[in-house]
Design a protein around this motif. Sequence first.
Motif, PDB file in Angstrom:
ATOM      1  N   UNK A 109       0.724  -1.237   0.087  1.00  0.00           N
ATOM      2  CA  UNK A 109      -0.064   0.235   0.093  1.00  0.00           C
ATOM      3  C   UNK A 109       0.819   1.311  -0.015  1.00  0.00           C
ATOM      4  N   UNK A 110       1.822   1.209   1.082  1.00  0.00           N
ATOM      5  CA  UNK A 110       2.821   2.419   0.879  1.00  0.00           C
ATOM      6  C   UNK A 110       3.801   2.516  -0.420  1.00  0.00           C
TER       7      UNK A 110
ATOM      8  N   UNK B 275      -0.500   4.904  -1.604  1.00  0.00           N
ATOM      9  CA  UNK B 275      -1.800   4.961  -1.070  1.00  0.00           C
ATOM     10  C   UNK B 275      -1.987   5.348   0.425  1.00  0.00           C
ATOM     11  N   UNK B 276      -2.928   5.925   0.758  1.00  0.00           N
ATOM     12  CA  UNK B 276      -2.915   6.440   2.380  1.00  0.00           C
ATOM     13  C   UNK B 276      -4.334   5.541   2.478  1.00  0.00           C
ATOM     14  N   UNK B 277      -4.047   4.406   3.526  1.00  0.00           N
ATOM     15  CA  UNK B 277      -5.236   3.608   3.841  1.00  0.00           C
ATOM     16  C   UNK B 277      -5.127   3.469   5.354  1.00  0.00           C
TER      17      UNK B 277
ATOM     18  N   UNK C 207      -6.252  -3.352  -6.473  1.00  0.00           N
ATOM     19  CA  UNK C 207      -5.733  -1.842  -6.876  1.00  0.00           C
ATOM     20  C   UNK C 207      -4.157  -1.773  -6.617  1.00  0.00           C
ATOM     21  N   UNK C 208      -3.584  -2.802  -5.580  1.00  0.00           N
ATOM     22  CA  UNK C 208      -2.198  -2.718  -5.462  1.00  0.00           C
ATOM     23  C   UNK C 208      -1.665  -4.157  -5.968  1.00  0.00           C
ATOM     24  N   UNK C 209      -2.539  -4.626  -6.984  1.00  0.00           N
ATOM     25  CA  UNK C 209      -2.195  -5.786  -7.747  1.00  0.00           C
ATOM     26  C   UNK C 209      -1.538  -7.095  -7.117  1.00  0.00           C
ATOM     27  N   UNK C 210      -2.724  -7.127  -5.839  1.00  0.00           N
ATOM     28  CA  UNK C 210      -2.408  -8.464  -4.988  1.00  0.00           C
ATOM     29  C   UNK C 210      -3.834  -9.079  -5.359  1.00  0.00           C
TER      30      UNK C 210
END
Length: 143
Positions: A24-25, A29-31, A41-44
């Motif tokens: 995520x980092x 992105x800030x989640x 969205x982070x290809x996982x």
Amino acid sequence: MLIRVNEDGTIIYPIEGKDIKKYVELEGLEVEDFTDLDLSTIRIYPVDIQNPVGTESQSAVQHTEPTLVDGNWVLGFDLVYHSDEELIQSASIKRWTLLSETDWMALSDVTISDDWRTYRQALRDITEQDGYPQIINWPTKPS
């Protein structure tokens, strides 16, 4: 199990839950709450693990990396056939184990029932079965 596909197409597998924050980092992105995060969205992506279906004459060897099958990541297996020598050795060990579990019944001071006598003889006769050693019909223990 999870897999990550980098922008250049390289694969990172396996991904553990604790790694999600790092990715995520990396994506900038800030989640705060990961429970609502769409991991794609982070290809996982999740990986489905196939259950091998084989016979006693086969062993399943798990692939080391998942493959993309119909839009889903799948960790598959290859079925490896055993040689007749390996099958005979395996059957002999199983037969010996099953017979040894009931050896006490064959002692001179024990009266063995016909069902148990038939079962023990069937174990000794498995090598005479059609299809041996690829196909073995193991006898059922009497109750």
